[in-house]
Design an enzyme around this catalytic site. Sequence first.
Site, PDB file in Angstrom:
ATOM      1  N   LYS A   1       0.844  -1.196   0.000  1.00 23.68           N
ATOM      2  CA  LYS A   1       0.000   0.000   0.000  1.00 23.68           C
ATOM      3  C   LYS A   1       0.881   1.249   0.000  1.00 23.68           C
ATOM      4  CE  LYS A   1      -4.304   1.256   2.362  1.00 23.68           C
ATOM      5  NZ  LYS A   1      -4.988   1.182   3.652  1.00 23.68           N
TER       6      LYS A   1
HETATM    7  C1  E4P Z   1      -8.334   2.262   3.726  1.00 25.17           C
HETATM    8  O1  E4P Z   1      -7.576   1.443   3.279  1.00 25.17           O
HETATM    9  C2  E4P Z   1      -8.166   2.928   5.019  1.00 25.17           C
HETATM   10  O2  E4P Z   1      -7.560   2.040   5.913  1.00 25.17           O
HETATM   11  C3  E4P Z   1      -9.466   3.322   5.657  1.00 25.17           C
HETATM   12  O3  E4P Z   1     -10.583   2.967   4.886  1.00 25.17           O
HETATM   13  C4  E4P Z   1      -9.483   4.686   6.242  1.00 25.17           C
HETATM   14  O4  E4P Z   1     -10.733   4.915   6.853  1.00 25.17           O
HETATM   15  P1  E4P Z   1     -10.996   6.110   7.909  1.00 25.17           P
HETATM   16  O5  E4P Z   1     -11.176   7.347   7.136  1.00 25.17           O
HETATM   17  O6  E4P Z   1     -12.263   5.691   8.597  1.00 25.17           O
HETATM   18  O7  E4P Z   1      -9.791   6.143   8.805  1.00 25.17           O
END
Ligand code: E4P
Length: 214
Positions: A83
């Site tokens: 990622k």
């Molecule tokens: C995606 O890969 C992220 O981990 C996640 O969806 C972030 O979500 P949040 O905005 O609730 O922290």
Amino acid sequence: MDLYIDTANLDEIKQANDLGVLDGVTTNPSLIAKEKTDYAKRLAEICKIVPGPVSAEVIALDYEGMMKEGHAHAKIADNIVVKLPCTVDGLRACKAFSDEGIKTNLTLCFQPLQALMVAKAGAYLVSPFIGRVDDIAEDGMDLILKIRQIYDNYGYETKLLAASIRHTKHLVECALAGADVATVPFNVIQQMLKHPLTDQGLEKFVADYKKAFG
Ligand code: E4P
């Protein structure tokens, strides 16, 4: 639509995996930090539970650092997806990993051109953050619709992964908009089969059966 869970909590991952319809997991540094455990160890533990793609985020902000961390993550298990952020260095790293055959998830996507660029660089997944866009009084779903349209216009194979999902309405709208994947917190997954009329209906079926057949 593929269903991923957005957590680094093993108990939540096991419970979601037991449903039999979980396709993958996304983590991020904040989610793993919350678990107060070793970063790489937790990724390995998750990969043992879920055979589908498990996104492992790099902390580095520069290209060389991203490549080093990404390679280390990729060695943890075959189902690791590296990622990377939607930045200039993230885009370069995305292209380099794609050329090596290592899958990537380009995260923190907040506008359609970021999604266009990472698709050109061969990203496996792109993660537009719906909830965080809504948080600043803009329309997260509009971002999903625009990216869907752009990818369909040109036949990009990058999967559109709707992230930062906060509630079931987001999920319904993502499915209608044609998101390829939704990554969902455990509390929202728990809501996905809930309806009061299902509960009331069942209560009545059981009560009627008991009245008639004992
Ligand atoms: C995606 O890969 C992220 O981990 C996640 O969806 C972030 O979500 P949040 O905005 O609730 O922290």
